[in-house]
Design a protein around this motif. Structure first.
Motif, PDB file in Angstrom:
ATOM      1  N   MET A 121     -49.417 -52.195  12.114  1.00 41.65           N
ATOM      2  CA  MET A 121     -48.314 -52.418  11.177  1.00 41.65           C
ATOM      3  C   MET A 121     -48.309 -51.377  10.062  1.00 41.65           C
ATOM      4  O   MET A 121     -47.959 -51.660   8.924  1.00 41.65           O
ATOM      5  CB  MET A 121     -48.351 -53.845  10.611  1.00 41.65           C
ATOM      6  N   LYS A 122     -48.666 -50.158  10.423  1.00 37.94           N
ATOM      7  CA  LYS A 122     -48.613 -49.042   9.482  1.00 37.94           C
ATOM      8  C   LYS A 122     -47.557 -48.048   9.958  1.00 37.94           C
ATOM      9  O   LYS A 122     -47.499 -47.695  11.136  1.00 37.94           O
ATOM     10  CB  LYS A 122     -49.973 -48.360   9.389  1.00 37.94           C
ATOM     11  N   SER A 123     -46.736 -47.591   9.032  1.00 43.80           N
ATOM     12  CA  SER A 123     -45.688 -46.637   9.354  1.00 43.80           C
ATOM     13  C   SER A 123     -46.278 -45.240   9.522  1.00 43.80           C
ATOM     14  O   SER A 123     -47.170 -44.840   8.773  1.00 43.80           O
ATOM     15  CB  SER A 123     -44.636 -46.641   8.245  1.00 43.80           C
ATOM     16  N   MET A 124     -45.786 -44.508  10.527  1.00 43.54           N
ATOM     17  CA  MET A 124     -46.282 -43.163  10.761  1.00 43.54           C
ATOM     18  C   MET A 124     -45.156 -42.278  11.289  1.00 43.54           C
ATOM     19  O   MET A 124     -44.115 -42.772  11.723  1.00 43.54           O
ATOM     20  CB  MET A 124     -47.430 -43.198  11.782  1.00 43.54           C
ATOM     21  N   GLU A 125     -45.368 -40.979  11.224  1.00 42.44           N
ATOM     22  CA  GLU A 125     -44.383 -40.051  11.763  1.00 42.44           C
ATOM     23  C   GLU A 125     -44.396 -40.122  13.287  1.00 42.44           C
ATOM     24  O   GLU A 125     -45.457 -40.128  13.906  1.00 42.44           O
ATOM     25  CB  GLU A 125     -44.695 -38.623  11.311  1.00 42.44           C
ATOM     26  N   TYR A 126     -43.218 -40.174  13.893  1.00 42.14           N
ATOM     27  CA  TYR A 126     -43.133 -40.288  15.347  1.00 42.14           C
ATOM     28  C   TYR A 126     -43.846 -39.142  16.041  1.00 42.14           C
ATOM     29  O   TYR A 126     -44.523 -39.330  17.054  1.00 42.14           O
ATOM     30  CB  TYR A 126     -41.670 -40.348  15.793  1.00 42.14           C
TER      31      TYR A 126
END
Length: 497
Positions: free
Chosen positions: A487-492
């Motif tokens: 549930m951590k946002s990251m660059e695709y």
């Protein structure tokens, strides 16, 4: 002799109630998964026999008899739920129904009371047979020794064993159901957790800044697929003919050639697709799920519908609960088509979400027993079956002012003979297309191929467009940020292949 037969007869009645609630287990007795179905029936049968012995031991003491009676009443209520669903709704039980029960009031219950006469009679018959059998075992069979004590504890120990297997060894179906003699407990437990989500999201009442610029399409249909890899679809160049019907419709569609999902599991990807929440906000602003496409449709003047063959899940069911009309349907995905046929008969603007099982693990379980796989493996067969369902939907909507938007929630990564939910670029590549009914105005009918990478969160502004609303110049996640399994946002671009 009759006295000895009654406990055996009761076991058969209990297992019948179990199969009424999980009809796919019965269906699979005649399909590829017959051994798994037999194992399920055997396991529940063992737990029920253990339950009988446990209560027979309790009956031997006047102080614990009351506990046994309460346990038997609760199990009879469990049976009542099964037979009620079968006789009233001609369906198995699911979390959506559990939520409906929890949300019902006294007036609703009274208005439907006449429908429960036969199930009520069966409840008392089952309870009577249960108490009789327990008492018979107490007097004639069960004694306080180590053998019967071990047998009596199995119905408590087996669910714990199933939990450990599910958590640490194998989770073939990807679900949360832990087997228990009270087989509806997990549905109600999940329903209570979902209700907490729903109540939290409902506290944040959205007010949309929307502008109607032209008449919208009458029927805006969104189909949310499950675990479908575009790499295995002939629509996207797969060598096997897995989507023959959809292939024929390609000239009547806008096809997104490089669509990607915002997350690798359903409970993350679908809320991101249907709401304005950004991956950066998901862990901290869960309440923003109230800014979703269902509430937007409601405020725009569209009648909203949620039809699902999937079990309920956190976040997703909270959004679904905002629909003015919602129904969870048991059965293979084709059962959703008659429900759609009923909906489109209404002469009004409608927004309809169809949430299907698609290729959800285990894909062998997604196929009707008589389905002709034509030498395809179970996964490819599930895709071909989904295509068959699409064909029925397209035929239903052909002569209407309808648009169908389809996207899978996420894909899967193939590793050996396994299909994995993991954070990888392979498992984000999903089908995403738009299909048009014959009466869709020319201004909306844009066909062809979109070649640039497009995240399925683009569905939100796309639906706004088809509702005749002014669409924002930029949609929330043009940067294609990805929400990983932690549930951590990251660059695709940082995702592994």
């Amino acid at each position: 002799m009759l006295k000895k037969i009654i406990p055996i007869f009761l076991i058969l009645i209990y297992l019948t109630g179990f199969l009424l609630s999980f009809p796919y287990i019965f269906d699979n007795l005649f399909g590829a998964e017959k051994l798994e179905s037999i194992r399920n029936i055997f396991e529940y049968g063992i737990m029920f026999c253990s339950f009988l012995v446990f209560n027979a031991l309790l009956f031997k003491n006047k102080y614990t008899t009351a506990i046994a009676v309460i346990l038997c009443i609760l199990l009879s209520i469990n049976f009542l739920i099964s037979v009620s669903c079968f006789f009233i709704y001609h369906s198995g039980f699911n979390v959506g129904m559990a939520i409906s029960i929890l949300e019902s009031n006294v007036n609703e219950a009274m208005s439907m009371s006449y429908m429960f006469i036969l199930p009520g009679i069966l409840f008392f018959i089952f309870l009577g047979l249960l108490l009789y059998s327990v008492n018979y075992l107490k007097k004639n069979v069960v004694t306080f020794n180590i053998k019967f004590i071990i047998i009596a504890l199995l119905w408590l120990l087996m669910p714990f064993t199933f939990y450990l297997k599910h958590r640490y060894v194998s989770n073939k179906g990807g679900g949360k159901m832990i087997k228990s003699v009270y087989y509806h407990y997990s549905d109600f437990n999940t329903a209570l957790k979902i209700q907490e989500d729903i109540n939290e999201i409902k506290k944040n009442v959205p007010v949309f800044n929307i502008k109607k610029i032209q008449p919208g399409i009458e029927n805006v249909i969104l189909i949310i697929g499950e675990s479908e890899r575009k790499q295995n679809m002939s629509l996207y160049g797969y060598s096997k003919k897995t989507t023959p019907y959809t292939d024929q419709q390609a000239e009547n569609m806008m096809i997104f050639d490089n669509a990607v999902s915002p997350a690798g599991i359903t409970n993350l990807s679908v809320p991101l697709m249907l709401s304005s929440i950004h991956p950066d906000e998901f862990r901290y602003r869960y309440d923003k799920l109230s800014y979703n496409i269902i509430n937007l449709a409601n405020q725009t003047g569209y009648n909203s519908f949620w039809l699902s063959t999937q079990a309920s899940a956190r976040g997703i069911t909270a959004i679904a609960s905002m629909s003015k009309n919602k129904k969870w349907v048991n059965g293979y995905d084709e059962v959703i088509v008659p429900e759609l046929e009923k909906v489109i008969q209404k002469k009004e603007d409608k927004f309809v979400v169809l949430h299907i099982m698609g290729s959800h693990p285990n894909p062998c379980n997604r196929l009707p027993p008589n389905w002709n796989s034509e030498d395809l493996n179970c996964y490819d067969s599930s895709i071909k079956y989904t295509d068959y369902v699409f064909n029925n939907i397209f035929r239903t909507l052909k002569n209407t002012n309808s648009v169908v938007i389809y996207a899978s929630d996420h894909g899967l990564k193939i590793q050996g003979d396994k299909l994995l939910h993991v954070d990888s670029k392979e498992s984000t590549q999903v089908p995403f297309f738009v299909w048009y009914g014959d009466k869709v105005p020319a201004a909306y009918r844009i066909t062809g191929h979109e070649t640039k990478q497009t995240q399925t969160t683009y569905i939100y502004p796309l639906i706004m467009k088809y509702m005749g609303l002014e669409v924002p110049q930029h949609y929330k996640n043009e940067g294609n940020k990805y929400l990983n399994l932690e549930m951590k946002s990251m660059e695709y671009r940082q995702l592994p292949e």
